[in-house]
Design an enzyme around this catalytic site. Structure first.
Site, mmCIF file in Angstrom:
data_model
loop_
_atom_site.group_PDB
_atom_site.id
_atom_site.type_symbol
_atom_site.label_atom_id
_atom_site.label_comp_id
_atom_site.label_asym_id
_atom_site.label_seq_id
_atom_site.Cartn_x
_atom_site.Cartn_y
_atom_site.Cartn_z
ATOM 1 N N CYS A 332 0.833 -1.196 0.000
ATOM 2 C CA CYS A 332 0.000 0.000 0.000
ATOM 3 C C CYS A 332 0.878 1.261 0.000
ATOM 4 C CB CYS A 332 -0.978 -0.034 1.169
ATOM 5 S SG CYS A 332 -2.403 1.058 0.947
ATOM 6 N N HIS A 440 -3.626 -5.591 1.239
ATOM 7 C CA HIS A 440 -3.419 -5.907 2.652
ATOM 8 C C HIS A 440 -3.907 -7.332 2.925
ATOM 9 C CE1 HIS A 440 -2.368 -1.868 3.981
ATOM 10 N NE2 HIS A 440 -3.388 -1.383 3.303
#
Length: 506
Positions: A332, A440
């Protein structure tokens, strides 16, 4: 008739979240439909519900303990700090605005009606609600507009159990002081105390317990020992306390850069649970020596954390680690930092900034946040330590406000399935030494994690470790161990009695 009980603490990080998960597990084991609830959560660890709503990780793992899917109603207000003074306000799973602390304090009364409606909606569907407070109910400067501690207990008309951490010292002063600072009607709501994180012979506490019960009139329901269970933590306090120091005798060492605004460090719980992996959170350049993989994790403030990397010398250390042939991975915000260029015309106003340059990518920040659970498939051909993961299915979730475009020299790392359509994600270099993704929870996919760890083992000349380790089963065992310990050390029958005496129609 719905029953409820609320855990509040004498301070932050006393163990409320874990004990709430334990109660959820106990009630689930006893055949009760149970749901967790925390009206307001301040944390950078968040997750995504099946319908694409963002909520705190603590309530997600409490829902798992209760054997149910997470529902954004379990955490209607999520505060995600973006700096020392500002936070992103997430209401019912969607970004509402950014506010400073003073503005939010003034705004809170407007949330009471919505929070109560959400709580009542949830309570109508379950037999028991396990509520969790935040910090301490004795924050007298915040009392008049409280929506998460005694303010929430009053809205829900539920009894409160106070949790105190003996490991930090001063437990009896913390109990007495907290109760002394409460108004009488608030004290009357506190029906018991749990002393948490005790090490040693509990007989040493008996005289103190008798005195504190006499002084306060509130019974101590149990003394929980320090437990060696592997469960998620709500915020970065555990990193500061060095919980994740790792095991020196494990074959593979993975360094995770502890960014100032690190988010979703729960991404690495499944890695830390691997029998041959040592996790090391690092903040100084010298701590990157002798690692097998370096990871830049998620960040709530990508450009601020990128500046910190440069100022602290960590950027040079990451680049030097890469030059020495050690793989570097980004997730991310960490993925964005690994690229050539970051264009921010939305969040910080800093415009175009150079990244670390390990991936030939350009990231542009956007107004809208992507929040979704996804299934994905790793690319059919992957280089180096990633090779054994080629073609494997993975599952995870996205939480980001940017789009990253690959340039020459980078290959797509995986393909996501979104609304039945394939969408490329991530980037990997031809030698595999730089790899990034927005996904994630990637390491919760057992086959993928074992494949990449074995890839790291092969780089060291070590044989692959064949294991049937399943992270989901591992978590379930931890919930059961927690519930067993709580039944042994806490008067659960008394908690049932407390709830039954205060059950309210919804």
């Amino acid at each position: 008739m719905t029953q409820a009980v609320m855990l509040q603490g004498t301070a932050s990080d006393v163990g409320k979240s874990v004990l709430a998960a334990g109660l959820c597990r106990i009630f689930y084991q006893d055949g009760l439909r149970t749901a967790p609830f925390k009206s307001q959560n301040m944390a950078l660890n968040s997750g995504i519900t099946p319908d694409g709503k963002e909520m705190g990780r603590a309530q997600i793992f409490q829902a798992e303990a209760a054997g149910i899917m997470p529902d954004v109603r379990m955490n209607p207000v999520l505060l995600k700090p973006t700096s020392d003074r500002q936070a992103q306000i997430v209401l019912m799973g969607k970004v509402a605005t950014n506010m400073d602390a003073v503005s939010y304090h003034d705004y809170k009364p407007r949330l009471r009606e919505q929070i109560l409606a959400v709580y009542n909606s949830l309570a109508r569907e379950y037999d028991v609600i396990v509520l969790e407070g935040a910090g301490s109910p004795a924050e007298i400067n915040l009392r008049d507009r409280d929506i998460v501690n005694m303010g929430m207990a009053e809205m829900a008309q539920c009894p409160v159990i106070l949790v105190a951490d003996i490991d930090r010292g001063g437990v009896f002063a913390a109990i007495y002081g907290t109760l002394a600072l409460l108004h009488k009607q608030e004290r009357d709501r506190v029906k018991g105390v749990i002393i948490n994180k005790f090490r040693g012979d509990v007989a040493l506490l008996y005289s103190g317990i008798e005195q504190i019960e006499s002084l306060t009139g509130v019974p101590v329901l149990g003394v929980m020992p320090w437990l060696d269970v592997d469960l998620e933590d709500e915020d970065g306090v555990t990193l500061q306390n060095g919980k994740y120091k790792g095991n020196d005798d494990r074959d593979i060492t993975i360094a995770i850069v502890q960014l100032p605004h690190i988010s979703n460090f729960t991404d690495f719980n499944a890695l830390a649970a691997q029998p041959d992996v040592r996790i090391r959170y690092v903040r100084r350049p010298e701590e990157l020596a002798d690692v097998d993989l370096a990871i830049l994790p998620g960040s709530k403030n990508t450009l601020s954390d990128l500046a910190w990397l440069r100022e602290s010398g960590m950027a040079d250390a990451v680049l030097q680690t890469h030059r020495q042939g050690v793989p570097v991975m980004g997730i991310c915000g960490g993925y964005q930092m690994l690229g050539d260029t970051i264009v921010d015309e939305v969040e910080s106003g800093l415009g175009t900034q150079p990244g670390l340059g390990l991936l030939n990518t350009i990231t542009r920040f956007a107004q809208d946040k992507t929040t979704t659970q996804v299934n994905a498939t790793m690319s059919g051909e992957l280089p180096g330590w990633l090779a054994a993961a080629a073609g494997l299915p993975v599952r995870g979730y996205e939480i980001h406000m940017g789009e990253t475009v690959l340039q020459e020299g980078c290959c797509t790392a995986m393909t996501l399935q979104k609304n039945g359509c394939p969408v490329a994600d991530g980037a990997v270099t031809a030698d595999g030494l730089a790899f990034g993704t927005y996904l994630h929870g990637l390491f919760d996919s057992d086959a993928f994690t074992r494949a990449v760890v074995n890839g790291l083992r092969a780089r060291k000349g070590l044989a692959p470790w064949e294991t049937t380790f399943c992270y989901a089963e591992h978590k379930a065992r931890q919930f059961d161990l927690l519930a067993e310990a709580m039944r042994q050390h806490i008067d659960i029958d008394k908690i049932y009695t407390i709830m039954q005496q205060h059950q309210e129609p919804v």
